[in-house]
Write a protein that holds these residues in place. Structure first.
Motif, short mmCIF file in Angstrom:
data_model
loop_
_atom_site.label_atom_id
_atom_site.label_comp_id
_atom_site.label_asym_id
_atom_site.label_seq_id
_atom_site.Cartn_x
_atom_site.Cartn_y
_atom_site.Cartn_z
N CYS A 125 15.45 5.66 9.70
CA CYS A 125 14.15 5.10 9.34
C CYS A 125 13.61 4.31 10.54
O CYS A 125 14.33 3.53 11.14
N MET A 126 12.35 4.48 10.81
CA MET A 126 11.69 3.72 11.86
C MET A 126 10.38 3.18 11.33
O MET A 126 9.79 3.75 10.40
N GLY A 127 9.93 2.10 11.93
CA GLY A 127 8.66 1.56 11.48
C GLY A 127 8.24 0.35 12.30
O GLY A 127 8.78 0.10 13.38
N TRP A 128 7.29 -0.39 11.74
CA TRP A 128 6.68 -1.50 12.45
C TRP A 128 6.64 -2.75 11.59
O TRP A 128 6.43 -2.67 10.37
N PHE A 129 6.84 -3.87 12.25
CA PHE A 129 6.61 -5.18 11.68
C PHE A 129 5.59 -5.88 12.57
O PHE A 129 5.35 -5.48 13.70
N ARG A 130 5.04 -6.97 12.06
CA ARG A 130 4.20 -7.83 12.89
C ARG A 130 4.43 -9.28 12.52
O ARG A 130 4.84 -9.59 11.41
N GLN A 131 4.15 -10.13 13.49
CA GLN A 131 4.32 -11.55 13.26
C GLN A 131 3.22 -12.31 13.98
O GLN A 131 3.09 -12.23 15.20
N ALA A 132 2.42 -13.02 13.19
CA ALA A 132 1.37 -13.87 13.73
C ALA A 132 1.93 -15.27 13.93
O ALA A 132 2.90 -15.65 13.28
N PRO A 133 1.33 -16.06 14.81
CA PRO A 133 1.81 -17.42 15.06
C PRO A 133 1.88 -18.23 13.78
O PRO A 133 0.93 -18.27 13.00
N GLY A 134 3.02 -18.85 13.55
CA GLY A 134 3.19 -19.70 12.38
C GLY A 134 3.45 -18.97 11.09
O GLY A 134 3.53 -19.58 10.02
N LYS A 135 3.57 -17.65 11.17
CA LYS A 135 3.80 -16.86 9.95
C LYS A 135 5.11 -16.10 10.04
O LYS A 135 5.66 -15.92 11.11
N GLU A 136 5.58 -15.64 8.88
CA GLU A 136 6.80 -14.85 8.85
C GLU A 136 6.53 -13.43 9.32
O GLU A 136 5.40 -12.93 9.24
N ARG A 137 7.59 -12.80 9.80
CA ARG A 137 7.47 -11.40 10.19
C ARG A 137 7.30 -10.55 8.94
O ARG A 137 8.05 -10.69 7.97
N GLU A 138 6.33 -9.66 8.97
CA GLU A 138 6.04 -8.84 7.79
C GLU A 138 6.06 -7.36 8.13
O GLU A 138 5.68 -6.95 9.23
N GLY A 139 6.50 -6.56 7.15
CA GLY A 139 6.51 -5.12 7.34
C GLY A 139 5.11 -4.55 7.31
O GLY A 139 4.29 -4.95 6.48
N VAL A 140 4.84 -3.64 8.21
CA VAL A 140 3.52 -3.02 8.30
C VAL A 140 3.58 -1.57 7.83
O VAL A 140 2.76 -1.14 7.02
N ALA A 141 4.53 -0.81 8.35
CA ALA A 141 4.63 0.60 8.01
C ALA A 141 6.04 1.10 8.32
O ALA A 141 6.69 0.59 9.23
N VAL A 142 6.45 2.10 7.57
CA VAL A 142 7.75 2.73 7.81
C VAL A 142 7.63 4.22 7.56
O VAL A 142 6.80 4.66 6.75
N ILE A 143 8.43 5.00 8.28
CA ILE A 143 8.42 6.44 8.15
C ILE A 143 9.86 6.93 8.07
O ILE A 143 10.75 6.41 8.74
N SER A 144 10.07 7.93 7.22
CA SER A 144 11.41 8.46 7.04
C SER A 144 11.87 9.26 8.25
O SER A 144 11.07 9.58 9.14
N SER A 145 13.15 9.60 8.26
CA SER A 145 13.73 10.25 9.44
C SER A 145 13.05 11.58 9.75
O SER A 145 12.84 11.92 10.92
N GLY A 146 12.67 12.33 8.72
CA GLY A 146 11.99 13.60 8.95
C GLY A 146 10.49 13.49 9.02
O GLY A 146 9.80 14.47 9.31
N GLY A 147 9.98 12.29 8.77
CA GLY A 147 8.54 12.07 8.83
C GLY A 147 7.80 12.40 7.54
O GLY A 147 6.58 12.27 7.47
N GLY A 148 8.54 12.81 6.50
CA GLY A 148 7.87 13.24 5.29
C GLY A 148 7.40 12.12 4.39
O GLY A 148 6.50 12.31 3.56
N ASN A 149 8.01 10.96 4.51
CA ASN A 149 7.64 9.83 3.65
C ASN A 149 7.20 8.65 4.48
O ASN A 149 7.83 8.32 5.49
N THR A 150 6.13 8.02 4.03
CA THR A 150 5.62 6.84 4.73
C THR A 150 5.29 5.74 3.73
O THR A 150 5.08 6.00 2.53
N TYR A 151 5.26 4.53 4.24
CA TYR A 151 4.88 3.37 3.44
C TYR A 151 3.99 2.49 4.31
O TYR A 151 4.22 2.36 5.51
#
Length: 127
Positions: A31-57
Motif C-alpha cells: 500500500c502506498m499513499g500520502w499524508f499531509r501536515q500543516a503547522p500546528g496540526k496533526e499529520r492526516e491521511g490524504v489518499a491511499v492506493i492498493s498494491s495493484g492500483g485497483g482500490n483508492t481512498y
C-alpha cells in the motif's frame, strides 16, 4: 529497506494544480499513499492506493479534487491535486505500508501503521 524520493511541491494560487511524485526503491507490492501536515496540526491521511492500483481512498476534504495513482513500471506514486485551496497548504509526505496493516483502506490509513516515509515536499496555496 524502502527509500522514497518525493518531488513536485511548490507554491500556487488558489484554484491551481500541482502533481506530486514519489519514486520508491525496490518492490512496489504494498500500500502506498500520502499524508499531509500543516503547522500546528496533526499529520492526516490524504489518499491511499492498493498494491495493484485497483482500490483508492481519499479524505473527505480532498475527494473530487485530488487523484492518487501509481506506475508500477516506474515504481512511482503520484498525487494530482486540482482546485487547490489555501487550506491544502501543508508538508506532504509519501508513505508506505509494507506489512499491509492498513489494508490499503482509509479506516486504517494512520501514521502509526506506516513503515516508511518520504522526506516531505511543501505545498503552499495562496488566496
Amino acid at each position: 529497506q524502502v527509500q522514497l524520493l518525493e518531488s513536485g511541491g511548490g507554491s500556487v494560487q488558489a484554484g491551481g494544480s500541482l502533481r506530486l511524485s514519489c519514486e520508491a526503491s525496490g518492490s512496489v507490492s504494498y500500500c502506498m499513499g500520502w499524508f499531509r501536515q500543516a503547522p500546528g496540526k496533526e499529520r492526516e491521511g490524504v489518499a491511499v492506493i492498493s498494491s495493484g492500483g485497483g482500490n483508492t481512498y481519499y479524505a473527505g476534504s480532498v475527494k473530487g479534487r485530488f487523484t492518487v495513482s501509481r506506475d508500477l513500471a516506474k515504481n512511482t506514486l503520484y498525487l494530482q491535486m486540482n482546485e487547490l485551496k489555501p487550506e491544502d497548504t501543508a508538508m506532504y509526505y509519501c508513505a508506505v505500508d509494507l506489512r499491509g496493516r492498513t489494508y490499503c483502506s482509509g479506516t486504517y490509513w494512520t501514521p502509526t501503521l506506516i513503515d516508511y516515509w518520504g522526506q516531505g515536499t511543501q505545498v503552499t496555496v495562496s488566496s
